[in-house]
Scaffold this motif. Structure first.
Motif, PDB file in Angstrom:
ATOM      1  N   GLN A 155       0.839  -1.195   0.000  1.00 45.95           N
ATOM      2  CA  GLN A 155       0.000   0.000   0.000  1.00 45.95           C
ATOM      3  C   GLN A 155       0.875   1.246   0.000  1.00 45.95           C
ATOM      4  N   GLY A 156       0.236   2.383  -0.252  1.00 46.01           N
ATOM      5  CA  GLY A 156       0.948   3.647  -0.240  1.00 46.01           C
ATOM      6  C   GLY A 156       1.645   3.948  -1.549  1.00 46.01           C
ATOM      7  N   LEU A 157       2.462   5.017  -1.524  1.00 47.68           N
ATOM      8  CA  LEU A 157       3.101   5.513  -2.738  1.00 47.68           C
ATOM      9  C   LEU A 157       4.618   5.531  -2.620  1.00 47.68           C
ATOM     10  N   SER A 158       5.162   4.589  -1.862  1.00 47.19           N
ATOM     11  CA  SER A 158       6.617   4.444  -1.816  1.00 47.19           C
ATOM     12  C   SER A 158       7.110   3.884  -3.152  1.00 47.19           C
ATOM     13  N   ARG A 159       8.396   4.008  -3.391  1.00 44.32           N
ATOM     14  CA  ARG A 159       8.983   3.436  -4.608  1.00 44.32           C
ATOM     15  C   ARG A 159       8.741   1.930  -4.652  1.00 44.32           C
ATOM     16  N   ARG A 160       8.915   1.276  -3.506  1.00 45.72           N
ATOM     17  CA  ARG A 160       8.685  -0.166  -3.419  1.00 45.72           C
ATOM     18  C   ARG A 160       7.247  -0.516  -3.816  1.00 45.72           C
ATOM     19  N   ALA A 161       6.277   0.214  -3.262  1.00 46.25           N
ATOM     20  CA  ALA A 161       4.871  -0.081  -3.544  1.00 46.25           C
ATOM     21  C   ALA A 161       4.517   0.193  -5.001  1.00 46.25           C
ATOM     22  N   ILE A 162       4.969   1.314  -5.535  1.00 40.14           N
ATOM     23  CA  ILE A 162       4.630   1.657  -6.923  1.00 40.14           C
ATOM     24  C   ILE A 162       5.196   0.616  -7.887  1.00 40.14           C
ATOM     25  N   PHE A 163       6.450   0.237  -7.701  1.00 43.63           N
ATOM     26  CA  PHE A 163       7.052  -0.745  -8.601  1.00 43.63           C
ATOM     27  C   PHE A 163       6.368  -2.104  -8.482  1.00 43.63           C
ATOM     28  N   GLU A 164       6.062  -2.521  -7.264  1.00 44.53           N
ATOM     29  CA  GLU A 164       5.394  -3.814  -7.075  1.00 44.53           C
ATOM     30  C   GLU A 164       3.987  -3.797  -7.641  1.00 44.53           C
ATOM     31  N   GLN A 165       3.232  -2.747  -7.339  1.00 47.84           N
ATOM     32  CA  GLN A 165       1.827  -2.719  -7.730  1.00 47.84           C
ATOM     33  C   GLN A 165       1.615  -2.475  -9.218  1.00 47.84           C
ATOM     34  N   VAL A 166       2.491  -1.734  -9.873  1.00 50.03           N
ATOM     35  CA  VAL A 166       2.312  -1.564 -11.320  1.00 50.03           C
ATOM     36  C   VAL A 166       2.521  -2.894 -12.030  1.00 50.03           C
ATOM     37  N   ASP A 167       3.488  -3.684 -11.581  1.00 44.81           N
ATOM     38  CA  ASP A 167       3.710  -4.988 -12.203  1.00 44.81           C
ATOM     39  C   ASP A 167       2.539  -5.924 -11.963  1.00 44.81           C
ATOM     40  N   GLU A 168       1.963  -5.876 -10.765  1.00 46.39           N
ATOM     41  CA  GLU A 168       0.801  -6.715 -10.473  1.00 46.39           C
ATOM     42  C   GLU A 168      -0.404  -6.283 -11.315  1.00 46.39           C
ATOM     43  N   SER A 169      -0.601  -4.985 -11.481  1.00 48.71           N
ATOM     44  CA  SER A 169      -1.703  -4.513 -12.317  1.00 48.71           C
ATOM     45  C   SER A 169      -1.521  -4.936 -13.771  1.00 48.71           C
ATOM     46  N   LEU A 170      -0.300  -4.822 -14.274  1.00 46.63           N
ATOM     47  CA  LEU A 170      -0.031  -5.261 -15.653  1.00 46.63           C
ATOM     48  C   LEU A 170      -0.338  -6.741 -15.826  1.00 46.63           C
ATOM     49  N   ARG A 171       0.033  -7.538 -14.834  1.00 48.27           N
ATOM     50  CA  ARG A 171      -0.239  -8.983 -14.902  1.00 48.27           C
ATOM     51  C   ARG A 171      -1.742  -9.246 -14.911  1.00 48.27           C
ATOM     52  N   ARG A 172      -2.475  -8.614 -14.009  1.00 50.31           N
ATOM     53  CA  ARG A 172      -3.919  -8.860 -13.939  1.00 50.31           C
ATOM     54  C   ARG A 172      -4.637  -8.356 -15.184  1.00 50.31           C
ATOM     55  N   LEU A 173      -4.215  -7.211 -15.713  1.00 53.17           N
ATOM     56  CA  LEU A 173      -4.851  -6.649 -16.909  1.00 53.17           C
ATOM     57  C   LEU A 173      -4.437  -7.384 -18.182  1.00 53.17           C
ATOM     58  N   GLY A 174      -3.338  -8.122 -18.112  1.00 56.06           N
ATOM     59  CA  GLY A 174      -2.872  -8.857 -19.284  1.00 56.06           C
ATOM     60  C   GLY A 174      -2.385  -7.944 -20.389  1.00 56.06           C
ATOM     61  N   THR A 175      -1.682  -6.887 -20.019  1.00 58.15           N
ATOM     62  CA  THR A 175      -1.191  -5.932 -21.006  1.00 58.15           C
ATOM     63  C   THR A 175       0.247  -5.557 -20.684  1.00 58.15           C
ATOM     64  N   GLU A 176       0.934  -4.985 -21.653  1.00 61.50           N
ATOM     65  CA  GLU A 176       2.326  -4.586 -21.453  1.00 61.50           C
ATOM     66  C   GLU A 176       2.456  -3.147 -20.966  1.00 61.50           C
ATOM     67  N   TYR A 177       1.377  -2.380 -21.048  1.00 63.78           N
ATOM     68  CA  TYR A 177       1.456  -0.990 -20.606  1.00 63.78           C
ATOM     69  C   TYR A 177       0.086  -0.507 -20.139  1.00 63.78           C
ATOM     70  N   ILE A 178       0.103   0.499 -19.286  1.00 66.90           N
ATOM     71  CA  ILE A 178      -1.096   1.176 -18.783  1.00 66.90           C
ATOM     72  C   ILE A 178      -1.085   2.587 -19.347  1.00 66.90           C
ATOM     73  N   ASP A 179      -2.206   3.003 -19.908  1.00 72.07           N
ATOM     74  CA  ASP A 179      -2.259   4.338 -20.510  1.00 72.07           C
ATOM     75  C   ASP A 179      -2.208   5.440 -19.451  1.00 72.07           C
ATOM     76  N   LEU A 180      -3.008   5.302 -18.407  1.00 71.80           N
ATOM     77  CA  LEU A 180      -3.071   6.325 -17.354  1.00 71.80           C
ATOM     78  C   LEU A 180      -2.981   5.641 -15.995  1.00 71.80           C
TER      79      LEU A 180
END
Length: 199
Positions: A100-125
Motif C-alpha cells: 500500500q501507499g506511494l513508496s517506490r517499493r509499492a509503486i514498482f510492485e503494484q504496477v507490475d501486479e496490475s499489468l499482470r492482472r490486466l494482461g497488457t504490457e502498458y497502462i495508458d493512465l
C-alpha cells in the motif's frame, strides 16, 4: 460519442468513461454488491457500441478482480490499441511493505501486479488513488517518472486529494524535471461536494 484530449496531453479519449469499480466477484466477500464477470459483459459491449474507449479501474477494486475482468473483456471484445486503460495505486492490497501507499517499493510492485492482472504490457493512465502523507513526495514522483521511462506506463494522474496536495506534487515533479500529472479524477457528485470547499 464525442472525443476529447485528456488534460493537456495529446491522448484522445471518449468524453464518457466506463468506471469499473462495480465489477468483481461477490462470492469473495469484499464487494458483495459487485457485478460478476458474466453480468459485466453486456456493459462492456454497450460501452464499445457507444464509442466509450476509456475504461477506468484500480488495483484496489475487489482486490484486483476488477482489473482481471477488465483485461479479459478488453481482449475478448476489442483490441488493446483501441482501448485507453486507466488504473490506480495506493490503497491497501496486502500487509507487506509494498502492499500500500506511494513508496517506490509499492509503486514498482503494484504496477507490475496490475499489468499482470490486466494482461497488457502498458497502462495508458496510472493514477495515485489517494495522497500518501507517509512517503516523501520526491520519492513518489520520481518512482512514477521511472515507470514511465521504463515503458510500463504512458501518462500519470491523480485521484481524490486536496488541491494543495495535487499542486505540491506537480511542483516537485516540475522542479526536478520529472513527469507531471495530466489529470485529476475528482470525487465530485451531488452527494460528495468536497471540492467546493476549496473554491
Amino acid at each position: 460519442m464525442q472525443n476529447t484530449r485528456l488534460g493537456t496531453s495529446g491522448l484522445k479519449i471518449s468524453r464518457i468513461t466506463l468506471g469499473c469499480m462495480g465489477f468483481g466477484d461477490p462470492s469473495k466477500g469484499f464487494q458483495r454488491w459487485a457485478l460478476t464477470e458474466d453480468e459485466a459483459q453486456p456493459i462492456f459491449r454497450q460501452a464499445l457500441d457507444l464509442g466509450i474507449n476509456f475504461w477506468d479501474t484500480a488495483n484496489y477494486y475487489d482486490r484486483g478482480i476488477s482489473e482481471e475482468i477488465v483485461g479479459r473483456a478488453m481482449r475478448r471484445l476489442s483490441r488493446r490499441e483501441d482501448i485507453v486503460l486507466a488504473t490506480k495505486v495506493g490503497l491497501p492490497m496486502h500487509g507487506g511493505p509494498g502492499g500500500q501507499g506511494l513508496s517506490r517499493r509499492a509503486i514498482f510492485e503494484q504496477v507490475d501486479e496490475s499489468l499482470r492482472r490486466l494482461g497488457t504490457e502498458y497502462i495508458d493512465l496510472y493514477q495515485v488513488h489517494r495522497f500518501d502523507s507517509n512517503t516523501p513526495i520526491e520519492e513518489t514522483m520520481e518512482a512514477l517518472h521511472d515507470i514511465i521511462r521504463s515503458g510500463r506506463v504512458r501518462y500519470i494522474g491523480a485521484s481524490s486529494m486536496f488541491a494543495w496536495q495535487f499542486s505540491e506534487m506537480q511542483h516537485v515533479a516540475e522542479r526536478h524535471g520529472w513527469t507531471r500529472f495530466i489529470s485529476m479524477q475528482n470525487q465530485y457528485s451531488l452527494v460528495m461536494r468536497e471540492e467546493e470547499r476549496e473554491t
